[in-house]
Design an enzyme around this catalytic site. Structure first.
Site, PDB file in Angstrom:
ATOM      1  N   GLU A  25      55.606  45.708  36.026  1.00 47.35           N
ATOM      2  CA  GLU A  25      55.680  46.275  34.672  1.00 47.35           C
ATOM      3  C   GLU A  25      55.100  47.683  34.577  1.00 47.35           C
ATOM      4  O   GLU A  25      54.423  48.026  33.608  1.00 47.35           O
ATOM      5  CB  GLU A  25      54.960  45.342  33.667  1.00 47.35           C
ATOM      6  CG  GLU A  25      55.472  43.921  33.636  1.00 47.35           C
ATOM      7  CD  GLU A  25      56.949  43.829  33.291  1.00 47.35           C
ATOM      8  OE1 GLU A  25      57.438  44.640  32.482  1.00 47.35           O
ATOM      9  OE2 GLU A  25      57.632  42.945  33.858  1.00 47.35           O
ATOM     10  N   LYS A  45      69.426  47.501  44.418  1.00 48.12           N
ATOM     11  CA  LYS A  45      68.276  46.597  44.252  1.00 48.12           C
ATOM     12  C   LYS A  45      68.406  45.534  45.346  1.00 48.12           C
ATOM     13  O   LYS A  45      69.215  44.603  45.234  1.00 48.12           O
ATOM     14  CB  LYS A  45      68.313  45.948  42.864  1.00 48.12           C
ATOM     15  CG  LYS A  45      67.195  44.959  42.603  1.00 48.12           C
ATOM     16  CD  LYS A  45      65.944  45.655  42.129  1.00 48.12           C
ATOM     17  CE  LYS A  45      64.893  44.631  41.696  1.00 48.12           C
ATOM     18  NZ  LYS A  45      63.694  45.279  41.136  1.00 48.12           N
ATOM     19  N   ALA A 113      60.776  45.220  44.403  1.00 46.26           N
ATOM     20  CA  ALA A 113      60.309  44.206  43.448  1.00 46.26           C
ATOM     21  C   ALA A 113      58.788  44.293  43.378  1.00 46.26           C
ATOM     22  O   ALA A 113      58.118  44.158  44.407  1.00 46.26           O
ATOM     23  CB  ALA A 113      60.751  42.815  43.896  1.00 46.26           C
TER      24      ALA A 113
END
Length: 216
Positions: A25, A45, A113
């Site tokens: 975040e 990704k 990630a």
């Protein structure tokens, strides 16, 4: 040393950059969208964990433009958790040998990630994936209590693996003392990208941020 350089001056030659962060975040996907838009880059990704109905690739196309080329994820996992946990839930073991950089002559933004030490299996972490792909990293930093510690540990981890830290991305506003101590601990070859705080994450604001992007 004065690190002030316009990003436009670096806009020649093909670039592949791995976007990582000091934690979860911190705005990796927003920063990826801005850089994708700026460089007119393609996006990849490698591992998507959770949010398959609005994945990071879908966000990039929504924010950077529907014509943005987003390469297929190597792993698409249902559970919103660390990749190694999500994969285990589906009876999958993530293998670093399965990751191959997409073939393209365009600039390529690769988004990881979480942070560097997020596990992808019982032995390997995101930092191992960056090392295997053999591409420079960009570290996204957001201001919060503890961000200095997390940033400096991330920088040291990259240095220990001899992974080039191409950019440090300051996402949002920072107290002067926080910013100064972070910038004091990067190498001269690491450029500084400032991303303004975005009140709303929408295509128009991503475009504006991309147009104003510079390295400081």
């Amino acid at each position: 040393m004065d690190k002030t350089i316009l990003l436009k001056n670096e806009n020649s030659g093909q670039k592949t950059i791995f976007i990582t962060g000091i934690g979860t975040e911190v705005g990796k996907t927003v920063c990826s969208a801005i850089l994708t838009k700026y460089f007119n880059a393609e996006y990849w990704k490698p591992v998507q964990s959770g949010d398959l109905d609005f994945s990071d690739s879908m966000k990039i196309q929504s924010w950077a433009g529907k014509n943005t080329v987003c390469h297929a994820e190597t792993y698409r996992l249902k559970l919103a958790a660390s990749p190694h946990h999500s994969a285990k839930e589906e009876g999958i073991t993530i293998n670093l040998n399965n990751f191959k950089l997409p073939e393209t002559s365009a600039h390529l933004i690769v988004e990881g990630a979480g942070g560097l030490m997020v596990p992808v299996n019982d032995e390997d972490f995101i930092i191992d994936l960056i090392q295997k792909l053999n591409i420079p990293a960009a570290l996204v930093v957001k201001n919060y209590l503890g961000c200095i510690n997390h940033t400096l540990l991330s920088i040291k981890a990259l240095e220990q693996r001899k992974i080039s830290l191409k950019y440090i991305i300051l996402n949002g506003n920072f107290p002067t003392d926080t910013e100064n101590i972070i910038l004091k601990n990067i190498q001269p070859q690491t450029a500084i990208v400032r991303i303004p705080h975005l009140e709303k994450i929408i295509k128009e604001n991503i475009e504006t941020a991309a147009k104003q992007l510079e390295i400081l």
